[in-house]
Motif scaffolding. Sequence first.
Motif, PDB file in Angstrom:
ATOM      1  N   TYR A  54     -31.850  11.192  -3.340  1.00  0.00           N
ATOM      2  CA  TYR A  54     -32.398  10.870  -2.018  1.00  0.00           C
ATOM      3  C   TYR A  54     -33.919  10.766  -1.978  1.00  0.00           C
ATOM      4  CZ  TYR A  54     -27.724  11.657  -0.258  1.00  0.00           C
ATOM      5  OH  TYR A  54     -26.373  11.557  -0.026  1.00  0.00           O
ATOM      6  N   PHE A  66     -31.743  17.125   5.916  1.00  0.00           N
ATOM      7  CA  PHE A  66     -31.058  15.876   6.266  1.00  0.00           C
ATOM      8  C   PHE A  66     -30.837  15.875   7.773  1.00  0.00           C
ATOM      9  CE2 PHE A  66     -30.145  14.334   2.024  1.00  0.00           C
ATOM     10  CZ  PHE A  66     -30.257  15.476   1.259  1.00  0.00           C
ATOM     11  N   GLU A  70     -32.478  10.798  13.225  1.00  0.00           N
ATOM     12  CA  GLU A  70     -33.591  10.307  12.407  1.00  0.00           C
ATOM     13  C   GLU A  70     -34.670   9.724  13.314  1.00  0.00           C
ATOM     14  OE1 GLU A  70     -32.035   7.687   9.420  1.00  0.00           O
ATOM     15  OE2 GLU A  70     -30.693   9.203   8.631  1.00  0.00           O
TER      16      GLU A  70
END
Lengths: 165, 174
Positions: A54, A66, A70
């Motif tokens: 990633y 994570f 986003e």
Amino acid sequence: MSLLIRNLQRAIPIRRVPLRKNIEQIRRILGVQQFDLGVICVNNRHIQLLNRNYRWKDSPTDVLSFPFHENLTAGELPQPCARGEYNLGDIFLGVEHIYQECEENKEDFYSILTVTIAHGMCHLLGYKHSTEAEWQQMYEKEAQILLELNRLSDTNLQPLTKHHF
Amino acid sequence: MSGGWELDVHGTEAKLVRKVAGETVTVSFNINNSIPPSFDEAQEGQKPDEQEPELTSTPNFVVEVTKDDTKQTLMLDCHYPEDEVAPGEEEDSDIFSIREVSFQPTGDSEWRDNNYTLNTDSLDWALYDHLMDFLADRGVDNTFADELVDLSTALEHREYIRFLEDLKLFVKCQ
């Protein structure tokens, strides 16, 4: 909402109850108790694989975040539209790497774990440290969290980003 | 097994016992049906004989904790994850999980259905973490769970070879 802790490794013994207590305190300080959160403890091999896949860095690291949401603006909480969006995301803790660094630097493992979790949660909330300005903003947020945490638990924790720039 | 466990094996049933601080901790498991089915579909471009996954035995195991001064035993039914991990990927579940918890009278070998059994599917996660730490304090942690897999796999393999030898003799008999 729920905090799910998983321990996928055997390299470092992890006590879940004090880890949960620290994470819950940070959630309260950040005001994100209503969001689901996953914290996963992994070994060097696992975190290195994630780091490679990633972030294109072939080495173990201390934490990888994570985010569920986003492109959040740092400092703003997510605005969920549906029940399923009350989720911050997952934090992978490279506990083996963290422990090894603590041994080298003679630091307390659970203290550094707490600081690392605070750092990881800031990332889930949109904070970054790619530029000096971003770092400054993130450092101030971490310092704010840890100031309150230190007050509650009579500790002297310092931000992970303290020496980043 | 590390941690001072005494092993006792009767056929396919194995028991690990450890005494510590006024408590007796027993871990029981059966190697029958302990090897999960593997993927049947071959990987793209892979020949049938290439890179077959190792067969490991991941039995359910029951942890019994008896305090020396009580007549009750706390029993925790533990399982390994059922999902198979694809090649190149890492496991994303706990190494083992607690599925059910119950009190049973000490000395009773059978699990009584009329004793309340707590299912952890809907259990508060904080309490679940307490139970996992409880087990870890008694030597049942991720290291133990990994070593149990090695032990069970070795026992299962031994019994499999023994079965094949018995089958060979049986088939030959006139």
